[in-house]
Design an enzyme around this catalytic site. Sequence first.
Site, PDB file in Angstrom:
ATOM      1  N   HIS A  36      39.417  39.585  30.539  1.00 55.81           N
ATOM      2  CA  HIS A  36      40.756  39.920  30.980  1.00 55.81           C
ATOM      3  C   HIS A  36      40.847  41.363  31.418  1.00 55.81           C
ATOM      4  O   HIS A  36      39.894  42.220  30.961  1.00 55.81           O
ATOM      5  CB  HIS A  36      41.804  39.985  30.065  1.00 55.81           C
ATOM      6  CG  HIS A  36      41.814  38.345  29.482  1.00 55.81           C
ATOM      7  ND1 HIS A  36      42.841  37.493  29.919  1.00 55.81           N
ATOM      8  CD2 HIS A  36      41.193  37.817  28.630  1.00 55.81           C
ATOM      9  CE1 HIS A  36      42.544  36.287  29.402  1.00 55.81           C
ATOM     10  NE2 HIS A  36      41.397  36.326  28.525  1.00 55.81           N
ATOM     11  N   GLU A 124      39.760  41.569  26.363  1.00 53.19           N
ATOM     12  CA  GLU A 124      40.480  42.535  27.443  1.00 53.19           C
ATOM     13  C   GLU A 124      39.660  43.765  27.666  1.00 53.19           C
ATOM     14  O   GLU A 124      38.994  44.418  26.669  1.00 53.19           O
ATOM     15  CB  GLU A 124      41.800  42.822  26.712  1.00 53.19           C
ATOM     16  CG  GLU A 124      42.856  41.771  26.469  1.00 53.19           C
ATOM     17  CD  GLU A 124      43.703  41.443  27.812  1.00 53.19           C
ATOM     18  OE1 GLU A 124      43.419  42.006  28.812  1.00 53.19           O
ATOM     19  OE2 GLU A 124      44.414  40.533  27.855  1.00 53.19           O
ATOM     20  N   HIS A 163      39.716  35.744  33.879  1.00 55.27           N
ATOM     21  CA  HIS A 163      41.184  35.287  33.924  1.00 55.27           C
ATOM     22  C   HIS A 163      41.537  34.554  35.194  1.00 55.27           C
ATOM     23  O   HIS A 163      42.355  33.726  35.499  1.00 55.27           O
ATOM     24  CB  HIS A 163      42.113  36.139  33.217  1.00 55.27           C
ATOM     25  CG  HIS A 163      43.379  35.470  32.652  1.00 55.27           C
ATOM     26  ND1 HIS A 163      44.289  36.345  32.284  1.00 55.27           N
ATOM     27  CD2 HIS A 163      43.721  34.571  32.288  1.00 55.27           C
ATOM     28  CE1 HIS A 163      45.400  35.689  31.758  1.00 55.27           C
ATOM     29  NE2 HIS A 163      45.026  34.428  31.634  1.00 55.27           N
TER      30      HIS A 163
END
Length: 193
Positions: A36, A124, A163
Amino acid sequence: MEEKQPLSGWWEGARHVISPNCDARPSDEVSLLILHAISLPPGVFSGDAIEALFTNQLVADEHPFFAEITHLRVSAHLLIRRDGECVQFVDTDQRAWHAGRSCWWDAHQLKRRTALNSFSVGIELEGDDITPYTKAQYNALVKVTIWLMARYPRLNSRRITSHAHVAPLRKTDPGPAFDWVYFQQRLTSQAEK
């Protein structure tokens, strides 16, 4: 009564910040890594807003964008900051709430799968779709990916996705700024050592 063993999916290369936004996995399967990108506020690569979001401490009136997202209860297993610092929010043996509504074609099982949080790890990267990621981020990502692949035998380089790939109608991250070829080359060369 038998004492439950502590979860052990905490990477020693990360600073640990506990997120409440997680729960138990329905099985012990971990076979997918989802990458992500996040910046809070959008386009800003500093501060503690990401950690505040993942720990339900984001203050709505600190930025107009924050008012739109303070209600969210989300997390990722790890965050890789621009300088390569890793922050881990959720034990990888637990389910972090990172993928949302998404689906993935599992070529190994020959079926479309949903509820991806149940069998994936979410990482992330501090960034956005247009700003190139840093060498320090790629270095850290390679290190943690090698650790994950050693820890979870079903996870391999073909089971790493974005993602955007699993939620294409609503997500674009980590975006075209992420260099998949460079990442895979680095991963392959480091994994062979």
